[in-house]
Design an enzyme around this catalytic site. Structure first.
Site, mmCIF file in Angstrom:
data_model
loop_
_atom_site.group_PDB
_atom_site.id
_atom_site.type_symbol
_atom_site.label_atom_id
_atom_site.label_comp_id
_atom_site.label_asym_id
_atom_site.label_seq_id
_atom_site.Cartn_x
_atom_site.Cartn_y
_atom_site.Cartn_z
ATOM 1 N N ALA A 166 41.458 -9.938 6.774
ATOM 2 C CA ALA A 166 42.180 -8.991 5.928
ATOM 3 C C ALA A 166 41.905 -9.160 4.442
ATOM 4 O O ALA A 166 42.161 -8.258 3.651
ATOM 5 C CB ALA A 166 43.680 -9.109 6.187
ATOM 6 N N HIS A 167 41.359 -10.297 4.044
ATOM 7 C CA HIS A 167 41.103 -10.514 2.612
ATOM 8 C C HIS A 167 39.660 -10.261 2.227
ATOM 9 O O HIS A 167 39.297 -10.350 1.058
ATOM 10 C CB HIS A 167 41.511 -11.929 2.204
ATOM 11 N N GLY A 168 38.826 -9.962 3.200
ATOM 12 C CA GLY A 168 37.434 -9.648 2.889
ATOM 13 C C GLY A 168 37.320 -8.264 2.269
ATOM 14 O O GLY A 168 38.303 -7.531 2.175
ATOM 15 N N THR A 201 29.343 -8.244 12.448
ATOM 16 C CA THR A 201 27.965 -8.154 12.936
ATOM 17 C C THR A 201 27.618 -9.343 13.830
ATOM 18 O O THR A 201 28.431 -10.226 14.058
ATOM 19 C CB THR A 201 26.970 -8.128 11.757
ATOM 20 N N ASN A 246 28.044 0.541 12.576
ATOM 21 C CA ASN A 246 28.169 1.434 11.427
ATOM 22 C C ASN A 246 29.362 2.353 11.654
ATOM 23 O O ASN A 246 29.369 3.154 12.580
ATOM 24 C CB ASN A 246 26.876 2.260 11.288
ATOM 25 N N HIS A 294 17.680 4.403 -2.181
ATOM 26 C CA HIS A 294 18.688 3.376 -2.460
ATOM 27 C C HIS A 294 18.508 2.796 -3.858
ATOM 28 O O HIS A 294 17.469 2.973 -4.483
ATOM 29 C CB HIS A 294 18.582 2.236 -1.434
ATOM 30 N N LYS A 320 17.994 -3.431 -3.437
ATOM 31 C CA LYS A 320 17.845 -3.532 -1.981
ATOM 32 C C LYS A 320 16.566 -4.292 -1.639
ATOM 33 O O LYS A 320 15.520 -4.066 -2.235
ATOM 34 C CB LYS A 320 17.792 -2.129 -1.382
#
Lengths: 257, 257, 257, 257
Positions: free
Chosen positions: A20-22, A89, A116, A144, A148
């Site tokens: 929850a803090h990420g 992931t 995604n 992008h 990147k």
């Protein structure tokens, strides 16, 4: 109908958030909080007890943690009969097999794991896959920011592979291209026979264009993403859908329609 | 003012066309014919006498012929005191020197030689050159039909060189790019430090996009060309301007403003 | 397998074209001729006998004629057991009912009637309808040459209605819009709650963009049409599909997938 | 050359910022700080003394304050012989006259007042003005987030007026448009004869496209702005240029080139 039943029909889904803090978890907490049909009953991070989440009566858990803890979290959720929506992931085929094993013992529980949660990106890939068989030509241009590291992007590579598979299935031959005099790189990267071009420029965020061409017409599908909050509608869609989908669901795709 | 002078002030420019039966020449004849301030007095092709063109009183000749006859045509025009607008290709520096020599003897005569009469393309290159110094990033994406042999296009290569020169003059360093993991070709061709991507697809005609990027913003200049008639406004612009520009003028650029 | 059967398996579909000298008909003849799996056995126009078409053994007839003759053509085709693909306009609900009546007596015959054979346009509308429920915002910008009489285009109006219906079905409220100070017309036409903008400019042919927006992302579907040959793949798709679809099929949509 | 002179040649410009705690002022402080050729010597806000800014030796002041204090700030700067770069709004012709009066007494001092420091937007308007005379058709499509109150945007209206003036000067007639059957608003707002369309959608920030059309070609100039940091390069450009431009300079335009 009793009052109880009536209330039950419109009762908010009780949601717990792990990680929850990420960066993603913080946005998920805000999004759940803002949704009238969802209730944020627990938000846990590293040092918190998972037991608090079930004690709070969470029906659905959203997990944006890290590959090293996500398997334990998931095992615990399934055990407790709590549905899970997972954006973390690192899911190999082996890991997915273990999740399927746990779920086999809990036939009512649903788990959605998606790489995604951007609805726009997922729809772009669906539409591109669907259009692929009807057009002689196709190329991808992704754009992008210049920080990147990889070129082309993972999404562009994935889109190219989906298109290549759809073309093969439809019996289409190679994309026509008479180029005989090329400055190296001008025609882009070849991903399964689909040319992919990666543009990098300051000011850009994350953009992708799939261009289909047939005699006298082109069809272009473009996705522009500016912010990680763009993933929240996809997360909420999964939260709302997971209770009605027992077993393992891979990707947001299956939840669209 | 006498009636004669008044008439003279609004008299149409008398135009002759060489290569009148070619693809471009045919369009030029139509365009001159349709312009109220121009009069088509002669249209000659291979077997026709140049003498007929001067006999018809042509003040300006438009030449869309071939490299093997254009020098003779031009020499004859300058000799006769007829201004010329030339779209024929093949002008080396040596050839241009010879034209300058002929013009030195005829100080009142003007010759415009241009590789591209498309106003849109010329403006795109002007604007790109002008914007170049203000943006950290720049890339070019050109898009053409798949029968095209070269990649990138001549216009894209020329645009990249103009931009590279403007960046150098302004003291800009290399375009930022952190790419460390590239599928070969993804980042396009490197033309003087400017990345150029060539898209090929059925349905496309001739298109080019120049993308400039700075923190928080992008500026895009795009040209779409569908038809060779798009060159006619540039040809007519040159026909109207050449009488007031003695000597040799290279490129349409100089005539804009 | 006998030689006869083998040949039969790969035998070309025998096609007749009505309205063969019209602008669309001419293109259809060329396209059928160029397709290896189709054989052009008859091309008829106003003064020609329909009998010649059946005498030539046509299995499928393509009709691009006019509203005043198309019903007779269709009646005759169905009677003869010939499948039909129809691009002629003017089909009212009443006319469609009559066609259904004829077909009821000939259960093996198929008729495809489509207002638009452009695959790109049809896919654009399909994708837009499908994306509609997932995005808070949506607007349409269509772009055409300045000789067009109606604004917005029929395709744009149709797309807007499809999107509006999909939003209603998904329970979406009105598109957010805080505009309180508008120069009349700036916000476009309101078609069922969807804003539609019509751009007109020389040089354009027929283009449409559907823009979907959600927090932090946009999804754009764009169709560019340059030439009536762009309708040919859709016509051929219908020719190939109609024999396997007895009864009346409306629109190309049903043939995709 | 003495060491002193040599040092002087490369000495950083000493900059003070007024309104340093506002949204724009904060960004200006950061940008000045990050520029190797500039030194942030003072940053003042409401309760701070202007005297501290001159005491700190500021050569150039950047003012992003409010209309009610900006005139006093400017008067004081000019009096002190400090150059000023002003992004504060509210400058009427009357106010500008007063500034010109102050500057008349201080011939060495420069003041730059600009309504828009976005280089991309300023270049877009310059290019549009320049292209206007060469194209028969032109339309503007601007796209913003749905919380915007006015439609079209101030930038779009300003661009339309610049284009209209350039067309008038070049003697161009009205833009061709055969529309005879319009759903109200479809053809956009009419700003001086230029059609302007305002798109509003969640996910968008601030975008504008100017489309020019001539027979067979279109030229499009597009600006995408994502963030107020995009104004910083324009502010720094003005800071570097103002010392060499005594008197009043209006708009960033004059500083480009």
């Amino acid at each position: 109908m009793t009052e109880q039943q009536e209330k039950g029909a419109t009762e908010a889904i009780r949601v717990g958030v792990l990680g929850a803090h990420g960066r993603m978890g913080t946005e998920v907490c805000k999004a759940v909080d803002a949704a009238p049909d969802l209730e944020l009953v627990a938000s846990a991070d590293q040092s918190d007890w998972l037991g608090d989440v079930s004690a709070a009566g969470a029906e659905v858990v959203v997990d944006f943690t890290t590959p090293d803890v996500v398997m334990d979290n998931l095992h615990w959720c399934v055990d407790q009969g709590i549905h899970a929506v997972v954006g973390t992931t690192g899911f190999t085929e082996q890991r997915l097999e273990r999740v399927r094993g746990w779920l086999a013992d809990k036939p009512g529980v649903g788990v959605v794991i998606a790489p995604n949660f951007g609805l726009g990106a997922v729809l772009m890939m669906q539409f591109a896959t669907r259009a692929a068989r009807y057009f002689e030509s196709v190329e991808i241009v992704e754009q992008h920011h210049p920080r990147k590291l990889d070129a082309p992007s993972g999404t562009a590579t994935h889109t190219a592979r989906l298109i290549a598979a759809a073309r093969a299935e439809a019996g289409l031959g190679p994309v026509p291209d008479a180029t005989s005099d090329e400055v190296a790189g001008a025609r882009g990267a070849d991903i399964g026979g689909v040319r992919v071009h990666a543009v990098r420029a300051t000011g850009l965020v994350a953009h992708q264009e799939v261009l289909f061409g047939a005699t006298g017409e082109t069809l272009t599908i473009r996705h522009d993403s500016y912010d990680r909050v763009s993933f929240m509608p996809g997360v909420l869609l999964a939260v709302r859908a997971v209770r009605a989908r027992p077993g393992l669901t891979l990707g947001l795709d299956a939840l669209l329609d």
